[in-house]
Design a protein around this motif. Structure first.
Motif, PDB file in Angstrom:
ATOM      1  N   ASN A  34       0.778  -1.024  -0.026  1.00 18.21           N
ATOM      2  CA  ASN A  34      -0.030   0.079   0.031  1.00 18.21           C
ATOM      3  C   ASN A  34       0.860   1.117  -0.115  1.00 18.21           C
ATOM      4  O   ASN A  34       1.788   1.312   0.458  1.00 18.21           O
ATOM      5  N   ALA A  35       0.386   2.214  -0.749  1.00 15.18           N
ATOM      6  CA  ALA A  35       0.852   3.418  -0.492  1.00 15.18           C
ATOM      7  C   ALA A  35       2.160   3.518  -1.473  1.00 15.18           C
ATOM      8  O   ALA A  35       3.214   4.661  -1.323  1.00 15.18           O
ATOM      9  N   THR A  36       2.426   2.504  -2.366  1.00 14.13           N
ATOM     10  CA  THR A  36       3.632   2.699  -3.122  1.00 14.13           C
ATOM     11  C   THR A  36       3.677   3.722  -4.134  1.00 14.13           C
ATOM     12  O   THR A  36       4.509   4.283  -4.880  1.00 14.13           O
ATOM     13  N   GLY A  37       2.257   4.034  -4.694  1.00 13.86           N
ATOM     14  CA  GLY A  37       2.257   4.833  -5.842  1.00 13.86           C
ATOM     15  C   GLY A  37       1.573   3.770  -7.225  1.00 13.86           C
ATOM     16  O   GLY A  37       1.668   4.477  -8.002  1.00 13.86           O
ATOM     17  N   LYS A  38       0.951   2.679  -6.707  1.00 12.02           N
ATOM     18  CA  LYS A  38       0.356   2.161  -7.887  1.00 12.02           C
ATOM     19  C   LYS A  38      -0.872   2.824  -8.420  1.00 12.02           C
ATOM     20  O   LYS A  38      -0.662   2.750  -9.780  1.00 12.02           O
ATOM     21  N   THR A  39      -1.775   3.235  -7.852  1.00 14.33           N
ATOM     22  CA  THR A  39      -3.040   3.842  -8.002  1.00 14.33           C
ATOM     23  C   THR A  39      -2.708   5.199  -8.890  1.00 14.33           C
ATOM     24  O   THR A  39      -3.297   5.695  -9.842  1.00 14.33           O
ATOM     25  N   ASN A  40      -1.412   5.875  -8.495  1.00 15.53           N
ATOM     26  CA  ASN A  40      -0.958   7.037  -9.092  1.00 15.53           C
ATOM     27  C   ASN A  40      -0.698   6.756 -10.570  1.00 15.53           C
ATOM     28  O   ASN A  40      -0.631   7.631 -11.393  1.00 15.53           O
ATOM     29  N   VAL A  41      -0.049   5.447 -10.600  1.00 19.05           N
ATOM     30  CA  VAL A  41       0.378   5.243 -11.917  1.00 19.05           C
ATOM     31  C   VAL A  41      -0.873   5.028 -13.061  1.00 19.05           C
ATOM     32  O   VAL A  41      -0.762   5.434 -14.119  1.00 19.05           O
TER      33      VAL A  41
HETATM   34  N1  LIG Z   1       0.817  15.393  -5.022  1.00 16.53           N
HETATM   35  C1  LIG Z   1       1.353  14.266  -4.003  1.00 16.53           C
HETATM   36  N2  LIG Z   1       2.762  14.584  -3.564  1.00 16.53           N
HETATM   37  C2  LIG Z   1       2.815  13.706  -2.891  1.00 16.53           C
HETATM   38  N3  LIG Z   1       2.494  12.560  -2.544  1.00 16.53           N
HETATM   39  C3  LIG Z   1       1.293  12.254  -3.086  1.00 16.53           C
HETATM   40  C4  LIG Z   1       0.719  13.136  -3.752  1.00 16.53           C
HETATM   41  N4  LIG Z   1      -0.533  12.708  -4.161  1.00 16.53           N
HETATM   42  C5  LIG Z   1      -0.533  11.694  -3.521  1.00 16.53           C
HETATM   43  N5  LIG Z   1       0.562  11.419  -2.823  1.00 16.53           N
HETATM   44  C6  LIG Z   1       0.618  10.021  -2.259  1.00 16.53           C
HETATM   45  O1  LIG Z   1       1.012   8.941  -2.817  1.00 16.53           O
HETATM   46  C7  LIG Z   1       0.835   7.786  -2.097  1.00 16.53           C
HETATM   47  C8  LIG Z   1       0.686   6.575  -2.984  1.00 16.53           C
HETATM   48  O2  LIG Z   1      -0.481   6.800  -3.435  1.00 16.53           O
HETATM   49  P1  LIG Z   1      -1.326   5.379  -4.155  1.00 16.53           P
HETATM   50  O3  LIG Z   1      -0.871   5.510  -5.654  1.00 16.53           O
HETATM   51  O4  LIG Z   1      -2.848   5.461  -3.965  1.00 16.53           O
HETATM   52  O5  LIG Z   1      -0.852   4.116  -3.707  1.00 16.53           O
HETATM   53  P2  LIG Z   1      -1.082   2.918  -3.789  1.00 16.53           P
HETATM   54  O6  LIG Z   1      -2.117   2.418  -4.909  1.00 16.53           O
HETATM   55  O7  LIG Z   1       0.250   1.858  -4.149  1.00 16.53           O
HETATM   56  O8  LIG Z   1      -1.603   2.028  -2.495  1.00 16.53           O
HETATM   57  C9  LIG Z   1       0.023   8.036  -0.955  1.00 16.53           C
HETATM   58  O9  LIG Z   1       0.913   7.801   0.284  1.00 16.53           O
HETATM   59  C10 LIG Z   1      -0.138   9.504  -1.291  1.00 16.53           C
HETATM   60  O10 LIG Z   1      -0.115  10.224   0.091  1.00 16.53           O
END
Ligand SMILES: Nc1ncnc2c1ncn2[C@@H]1O[C@H](COP(=O)(O)OP(=O)(O)O)[C@@H](O)[C@H]1O
Ligand SMILES: [Mg+2]
Length: 371
Positions: A34-41
């Protein structure tokens, strides 16, 4: 024409300082806690394909905290010719896209190239969630396959906001009449296009649901806004002409209430979809498993409809959904993935996957990428 995503570069996007990601022709699995940034990708990939993201982010939230500018570059192949889509977001400013180095006017110029279908855990609850989720499910397809759809949606949004301001500020009656006329014209076009597209997706989803559930009978109905507003008439929502009349009539019904509440109560922003299984409302009666099957069937239908209309397969983005599905549904989804659709899938754990999938996939451990 065949599009494929090749490579994604993120710089100062969300939590990523730098990510340089090769995408496989078939399946790429993004692995990490969790919180690695997968959903962000996944969000970045959707922004570069659909021109929008399921999170509806304010631009500044995309920029890594403490940085001035986020940059996303998606390298794609269009029939073996390389192309590049670039997105830049500077603090507090709009998203600015470039295609092959040339700035484009808006996100909608990104739509209609490589398209995508996203499936997230939230989508699994589409039956129980608010109606905007179900509308968005149709619009995301419409906006990507048709410039006209996308333009109408945008126009309707603008006209609705203008009319709501007039209603809220107790504006001049003549001005409200003009705004109503404009709203009806644009709204009839949007509801009719949406109803036609929804019917097309629904038709396929019903068949897929029967297959997934072992023969259960699902019905899906487009519920136009005038029905919700109490207009007691049978009106075909897929006809722009009858839609226009129904909107006029139902707006007259709610005119006093609109004035009192200061907001528009009829129009495409209140369309919905209703699901019944064996004649019973799925919202109230479907088990969690049945609801998830409906969501899965709907998503798979979206993929098929998109492919039918654009003659190319969308990029399939699956965020953490495997862990939410039981084995049967997981296998059905896996069959689509293995059927040769370019897919990016995230997971915290590879144990959710059949070995036959893993063997052919490119697995990227996002927990161990230098960033
Ligand atoms: N603008 C930002 N700058 C820095 N960190 C961010 C920003 N937006 C989101 N995050 C962080 O990105 C991290 C990973 O989010 P996410 O992709 O949801 O993780 P995962 O899907 O792997 O669980 C979260 O801890 C969140 O706080
Ligand atoms: Mg996530």
């Amino acid at each position: 024409m065949t599009w494929a995503a090749r490579k994604l570069l993120l710089r100062c996007f969300r939590n990523w300082e730098l990510l340089d990601l090769e995408l496989a022709e078939g399946l790429t699995v993004l692995l990490g806690p969790n919180a690695t940034g997968k959903t962000n990708v996944v969000e970045a990939l959707q922004l570069m394909t659909a021109g929008r993201s399921f999170r509806n982010p304010a631009p500044e939230t995309l920029v890594k905290h403490g940085s001035d500018e986020a940059l996303v570059v998606l390298s794609v192949n269009q029939d073996d010719v390389a192309a590049e889509i670039k997105l830049r977001v500077s603090g507090g400013r709009r998203r600015v896209y470039e295609i092959n180095g040339t700035p484009v006017r808006s996100a909608s110029d990104v739509q209609g190239r490589l398209s995508s279908v996203v499936f997230t855990p939230d989508d699994l609850n589409m039956i129980k969630r608010a109606s905007d989720v179900r509308r968005a499910g149709v619009d995301e397809v419409g906006e990507q396959v048709s410039k006209a759809y996308s333009a109408t949606k945008k126009e309707y949004g603008r006209l609705l906001r203008q009319r709501n301001v007039l209603l809220k500020t107790d504006g001049d009656a003549d001005l409200i009449d003009v705004a109503t006329e404009q709203l009806v014209r644009s709204g009839a076009r949007l509801t009719a296009s949406r109803a036609r597209l929804a019917e097309r997706i629904a038709h396929l989803a019903v068949g897929l649901y029967a297959e997934i559930s072992g023969g259960e009978n699902l019905e899906i109905r487009f519920v136009p806004s005038w029905e919700r507003a109490g207009l007691d008439e049978e009106v075909d929502p897929s006809s722009e002409e009858s839609t226009s009349c129904a909107l006029v009539e139902s707006l007259a019904l709610v005119a006093t209430e609109e004035r009192a509440r200061g907001t528009s109560l009829v129009g495409p922003h209140r369309d919905d979809l209703a699901f019944t299984i064996e004649g019973r409302d799925a919202r109230d009666f479907a088990s969690q498993g049945q609801q998830r099957s409906i969501a899965l069937a709907w998503k798979l239908a979206e993929v098929e409809v998109m492919e039918e209309i654009t003659h190319q397969r969308p990029l399939l983005l699956l965020d953490d959904v495997m862990s939410e599905l039981d084995e049967g549904r997981r296998n059905r989804l896996a069959a689509t993935v293995q059927g040769g659709i370019q897919t990016v899938m995230t997971t915290t754990n590879l144990e959710y996957f059949d070995e036959s999938i893993i063997r052919k996939a490119s697995i990227v451990d996002l927990g161990n990428v230098p960033s």
